[in-house]
Write a protein that holds these residues in place. Structure first.
Motif, PDB file in Angstrom:
ATOM      1  N   THR A   2     -73.613 -23.695  77.376  1.00 42.74           N
ATOM      2  CA  THR A   2     -74.727 -22.882  76.886  1.00 42.74           C
ATOM      3  C   THR A   2     -74.306 -21.430  76.733  1.00 42.74           C
ATOM      4  OG1 THR A   2     -76.354 -24.355  77.915  1.00 42.74           O
ATOM      5  CG2 THR A   2     -77.080 -22.113  77.355  1.00 42.74           C
ATOM      6  N   ALA A   3     -73.594 -20.918  77.732  1.00 44.57           N
ATOM      7  CA  ALA A   3     -73.126 -19.531  77.671  1.00 44.57           C
ATOM      8  C   ALA A   3     -72.037 -19.360  76.615  1.00 44.57           C
ATOM      9  CB  ALA A   3     -72.609 -19.099  79.041  1.00 44.57           C
ATOM     10  N   LEU A   4     -71.121 -20.317  76.550  1.00 43.38           N
ATOM     11  CA  LEU A   4     -70.003 -20.219  75.610  1.00 43.38           C
ATOM     12  C   LEU A   4     -70.492 -20.206  74.165  1.00 43.38           C
ATOM     13  CD1 LEU A   4     -66.881 -20.214  75.292  1.00 43.38           C
ATOM     14  CD2 LEU A   4     -67.009 -22.712  75.131  1.00 43.38           C
ATOM     15  N   ASN A   5     -71.527 -20.988  73.873  1.00 37.67           N
ATOM     16  CA  ASN A   5     -71.992 -21.126  72.495  1.00 37.67           C
ATOM     17  C   ASN A   5     -73.159 -20.210  72.152  1.00 37.67           C
ATOM     18  OD1 ASN A   5     -70.141 -23.163  71.610  1.00 37.67           O
ATOM     19  ND2 ASN A   5     -71.246 -24.626  72.882  1.00 37.67           N
ATOM     20  N   SER A   6     -73.530 -19.344  73.076  1.00 38.85           N
ATOM     21  CA  SER A   6     -74.594 -18.394  72.770  1.00 38.85           C
ATOM     22  C   SER A   6     -74.041 -17.273  71.884  1.00 38.85           C
ATOM     23  CB  SER A   6     -75.155 -17.789  74.059  1.00 38.85           C
ATOM     24  OG  SER A   6     -74.171 -17.036  74.743  1.00 38.85           O
ATOM     25  N   GLY A   7     -74.857 -16.818  70.950  1.00 39.52           N
ATOM     26  CA  GLY A   7     -74.391 -15.753  70.067  1.00 39.52           C
ATOM     27  C   GLY A   7     -73.354 -16.259  69.079  1.00 39.52           C
ATOM     28  N   ASP A   8     -72.321 -15.471  68.863  1.00 40.44           N
ATOM     29  CA  ASP A   8     -71.289 -15.760  67.860  1.00 40.44           C
ATOM     30  C   ASP A   8     -70.296 -16.787  68.401  1.00 40.44           C
ATOM     31  OD1 ASP A   8     -69.524 -15.735  65.775  1.00 40.44           O
ATOM     32  OD2 ASP A   8     -69.079 -13.593  65.869  1.00 40.44           O
ATOM     33  N   GLU A   9     -70.194 -17.937  67.734  1.00 39.90           N
ATOM     34  CA  GLU A   9     -69.255 -18.973  68.163  1.00 39.90           C
ATOM     35  C   GLU A   9     -67.829 -18.685  67.717  1.00 39.90           C
ATOM     36  OE1 GLU A   9     -72.428 -22.719  68.127  1.00 39.90           O
ATOM     37  OE2 GLU A   9     -70.564 -22.851  66.987  1.00 39.90           O
ATOM     38  N   THR A  10     -67.661 -17.785  66.779  1.00 39.89           N
ATOM     39  CA  THR A  10     -66.326 -17.468  66.259  1.00 39.89           C
ATOM     40  C   THR A  10     -66.143 -15.945  66.234  1.00 39.89           C
ATOM     41  OG1 THR A  10     -67.270 -17.662  64.032  1.00 39.89           O
ATOM     42  CG2 THR A  10     -66.072 -19.572  64.888  1.00 39.89           C
ATOM     43  N   PRO A  11     -66.005 -15.332  67.390  1.00 41.70           N
ATOM     44  CA  PRO A  11     -65.985 -13.867  67.463  1.00 41.70           C
ATOM     45  C   PRO A  11     -64.696 -13.234  66.953  1.00 41.70           C
ATOM     46  CG  PRO A  11     -65.549 -14.804  69.616  1.00 41.70           C
ATOM     47  CD  PRO A  11     -65.904 -15.948  68.719  1.00 41.70           C
ATOM     48  N   GLY A  12     -64.792 -11.949  66.624  1.00 44.39           N
ATOM     49  CA  GLY A  12     -63.614 -11.171  66.253  1.00 44.39           C
ATOM     50  C   GLY A  12     -63.132 -11.446  64.841  1.00 44.39           C
ATOM     51  N   SER A  13     -61.937 -10.942  64.555  1.00 48.23           N
ATOM     52  CA  SER A  13     -61.332 -11.104  63.229  1.00 48.23           C
ATOM     53  C   SER A  13     -60.403 -12.308  63.164  1.00 48.23           C
ATOM     54  CB  SER A  13     -60.553  -9.836  62.860  1.00 48.23           C
ATOM     55  OG  SER A  13     -59.538  -9.581  63.821  1.00 48.23           O
ATOM     56  N   VAL A  14     -60.453 -13.149  64.176  1.00 47.14           N
ATOM     57  CA  VAL A  14     -59.643 -14.370  64.222  1.00 47.14           C
ATOM     58  C   VAL A  14     -60.100 -15.328  63.122  1.00 47.14           C
ATOM     59  CG1 VAL A  14     -59.001 -16.348  65.670  1.00 47.14           C
ATOM     60  CG2 VAL A  14     -59.378 -14.096  66.713  1.00 47.14           C
ATOM     61  N   SER A  15     -59.161 -16.057  62.523  1.00 43.67           N
ATOM     62  CA  SER A  15     -59.499 -17.117  61.572  1.00 43.67           C
ATOM     63  C   SER A  15     -59.651 -18.422  62.362  1.00 43.67           C
ATOM     64  CB  SER A  15     -58.403 -17.272  60.518  1.00 43.67           C
ATOM     65  OG  SER A  15     -58.305 -16.107  59.725  1.00 43.67           O
ATOM     66  N   TYR A  16     -60.801 -19.058  62.233  1.00 42.59           N
ATOM     67  CA  TYR A  16     -61.114 -20.257  63.011  1.00 42.59           C
ATOM     68  C   TYR A  16     -61.146 -21.496  62.121  1.00 42.59           C
ATOM     69  CZ  TYR A  16     -62.813 -17.175  66.782  1.00 42.59           C
ATOM     70  OH  TYR A  16     -62.923 -16.216  67.782  1.00 42.59           O
ATOM     71  N   ALA A  17     -60.627 -22.607  62.660  1.00 42.69           N
ATOM     72  CA  ALA A  17     -60.727 -23.896  61.976  1.00 42.69           C
ATOM     73  C   ALA A  17     -60.978 -24.980  63.012  1.00 42.69           C
ATOM     74  CB  ALA A  17     -59.454 -24.206  61.194  1.00 42.69           C
ATOM     75  N   SER A  18     -61.756 -25.979  62.618  1.00 42.43           N
ATOM     76  CA  SER A  18     -62.000 -27.123  63.489  1.00 42.43           C
ATOM     77  C   SER A  18     -61.789 -28.401  62.693  1.00 42.43           C
ATOM     78  CB  SER A  18     -63.428 -27.081  64.045  1.00 42.43           C
ATOM     79  OG  SER A  18     -63.676 -28.223  64.861  1.00 42.43           O
ATOM     80  N   TYR A  19     -60.888 -29.238  63.169  1.00 41.32           N
ATOM     81  CA  TYR A  19     -60.589 -30.517  62.533  1.00 41.32           C
ATOM     82  C   TYR A  19     -61.201 -31.625  63.385  1.00 41.32           C
ATOM     83  CZ  TYR A  19     -57.422 -27.717  59.760  1.00 41.32           C
ATOM     84  OH  TYR A  19     -56.920 -26.756  58.912  1.00 41.32           O
ATOM     85  N   TRP A  20     -62.008 -32.480  62.755  1.00 39.38           N
ATOM     86  CA  TRP A  20     -62.724 -33.492  63.527  1.00 39.38           C
ATOM     87  C   TRP A  20     -62.729 -34.835  62.812  1.00 39.38           C
ATOM     88  CZ3 TRP A  20     -67.634 -35.428  61.815  1.00 39.38           C
ATOM     89  CH2 TRP A  20     -68.123 -34.822  60.651  1.00 39.38           C
ATOM     90  N   SER A  21     -62.849 -35.875  63.605  1.00 37.87           N
ATOM     91  CA  SER A  21     -62.846 -37.250  63.113  1.00 37.87           C
ATOM     92  C   SER A  21     -64.273 -37.791  63.079  1.00 37.87           C
ATOM     93  CB  SER A  21     -61.988 -38.126  64.028  1.00 37.87           C
ATOM     94  OG  SER A  21     -62.240 -39.500  63.807  1.00 37.87           O
ATOM     95  N   ASN A  22     -64.556 -38.653  62.107  1.00 42.74           N
ATOM     96  CA  ASN A  22     -65.893 -39.227  62.015  1.00 42.74           C
ATOM     97  C   ASN A  22     -66.039 -40.514  62.832  1.00 42.74           C
ATOM     98  OD1 ASN A  22     -64.591 -41.190  60.476  1.00 42.74           O
ATOM     99  ND2 ASN A  22     -65.353 -40.428  58.520  1.00 42.74           N
ATOM    100  N   CYS A  23     -65.015 -40.820  63.645  1.00 42.35           N
ATOM    101  CA  CYS A  23     -65.120 -41.994  64.535  1.00 42.35           C
ATOM    102  C   CYS A  23     -64.470 -41.681  65.881  1.00 42.35           C
ATOM    103  CB  CYS A  23     -64.494 -43.230  63.896  1.00 42.35           C
ATOM    104  SG  CYS A  23     -62.693 -43.133  63.695  1.00 42.35           S
ATOM    105  N   ASP A  24     -64.668 -40.447  66.357  1.00 42.24           N
ATOM    106  CA  ASP A  24     -64.060 -39.999  67.613  1.00 42.24           C
ATOM    107  C   ASP A  24     -64.815 -40.589  68.799  1.00 42.24           C
ATOM    108  OD1 ASP A  24     -63.138 -38.520  69.845  1.00 42.24           O
ATOM    109  OD2 ASP A  24     -62.592 -36.849  68.547  1.00 42.24           O
ATOM    110  N   GLU A  25     -64.164 -41.498  69.517  1.00 47.07           N
ATOM    111  CA  GLU A  25     -64.825 -42.205  70.608  1.00 47.07           C
ATOM    112  C   GLU A  25     -65.103 -41.324  71.822  1.00 47.07           C
ATOM    113  OE1 GLU A  25     -60.453 -42.307  71.495  1.00 47.07           O
ATOM    114  OE2 GLU A  25     -61.731 -42.393  69.700  1.00 47.07           O
ATOM    115  N   ALA A  26     -64.456 -40.164  71.905  1.00 47.93           N
ATOM    116  CA  ALA A  26     -64.630 -39.279  73.054  1.00 47.93           C
ATOM    117  C   ALA A  26     -65.697 -38.221  72.825  1.00 47.93           C
ATOM    118  CB  ALA A  26     -63.303 -38.608  73.412  1.00 47.93           C
TER     119      ALA A  26
END
Length: 228
Positions: A164-188
């Motif tokens: 809750t604290a980690l995702n409050s406000g800006d999830e991608t702070p600063g001038s960093v370039s962010y990417a998230s790669y995800w699977s549509n059948c991730d069992e975890a």
């Protein structure tokens, strides 16, 4: 007549000089930019060896051993503690390589400590690109099996105070370039879309198992191109 010949001669000389200049510029070898060092952060019940295939792939694509830092930490401890250790590790890599920034490539629970480092420990000043691979960014109910055993796992459970604290406000702070790669059948990850980050480049890579995400070559190519 003589004046006309002189004008022609001057024009030819100027053209010849231009051609020589163009040839000399085209003959100059291109200087490849030195890539940022890559720091890899593994997930729960894992170690630095989970990155062996991608480390080999990065080397095959021109990175040196000193530019690739896969390190291990105690995955049962709080992600806050791991984030503090990551801060120290990043500074060590920067000092060893002389680089000004690193790229962070993380898998599964490794996204939590890395994001805590970026958000709360000043990491955005030292990180250029952040790549989450099957990152448990918004938690998973699958963590119920270990949430009573390990602090890190309890923090990873959907709706935890840590998340809750980690995702409050800006999830991608600063001038960093962010990417998230995800699977549509991730069992975890329940649901799969828990991996998405607001403000990031979110990429669905198809049906790939959770533990295969950080050794799949097709995903590697996309990650390599993103950090390049």
């Amino acid at each position: 007549m003589l004046r006309s010949k002189r004008r022609i001669s001057a024009a030819v000389s100027a053209l010849f000089a231009s051609l020589l200049l163009a040839l000399s510029l085209s003959a100059a070898p291109a200087q490849a930019a030195t890539p940022n060092p890559v720091v890899f952060v593994h997930g729960l019940s894992s170690s630095s060896s989970s990155w062996d295939e991608w480390v080999a792939d990065f080397k095959a694509d021109g990175y040196t051993a000193s530019q690739l830092d896969a390190w291990s930490y105690s995955w049962s401890q709080s992600n806050v503690t791991t984030a503090q250790q990551l801060a120290t590790e990043v500074k060590r890599v920067l000092a060893a390589t002389g680089a000004s920034k690193v790229d962070l490539v993380v898998h599964s629970m490794g996204a939590l400590s890395a994001r805590y480092y970026l958000k709360n420990l000043g990491g955005t000043a030292y990180v250029d690109d952040f790549v989450s691979v099957a990152g448990v960014n918004h938690g998973t109910t699958v963590a119920s099996w270990c949430s009573w055993l390990y602090t890190s796992c309890a923090e990873m459970y959907t709706g935890s105070s840590f998340l809750t604290a980690l995702n409050s406000g800006d999830e991608t702070p600063g001038s960093v370039s962010y990417a998230s790669y995800w699977s549509n059948c991730d069992e975890a990850l329940t649901p799969d879309t828990t991996a998405l980050l607001s403000g990031a480049t979110n990429v669905e890579v198809g049906c790939i198992a959770h533990t295969d995400m950080n050794n799949d070559y097709g995903v590697y190519e996309q990650v390599r191109d993103f950090v390049a």
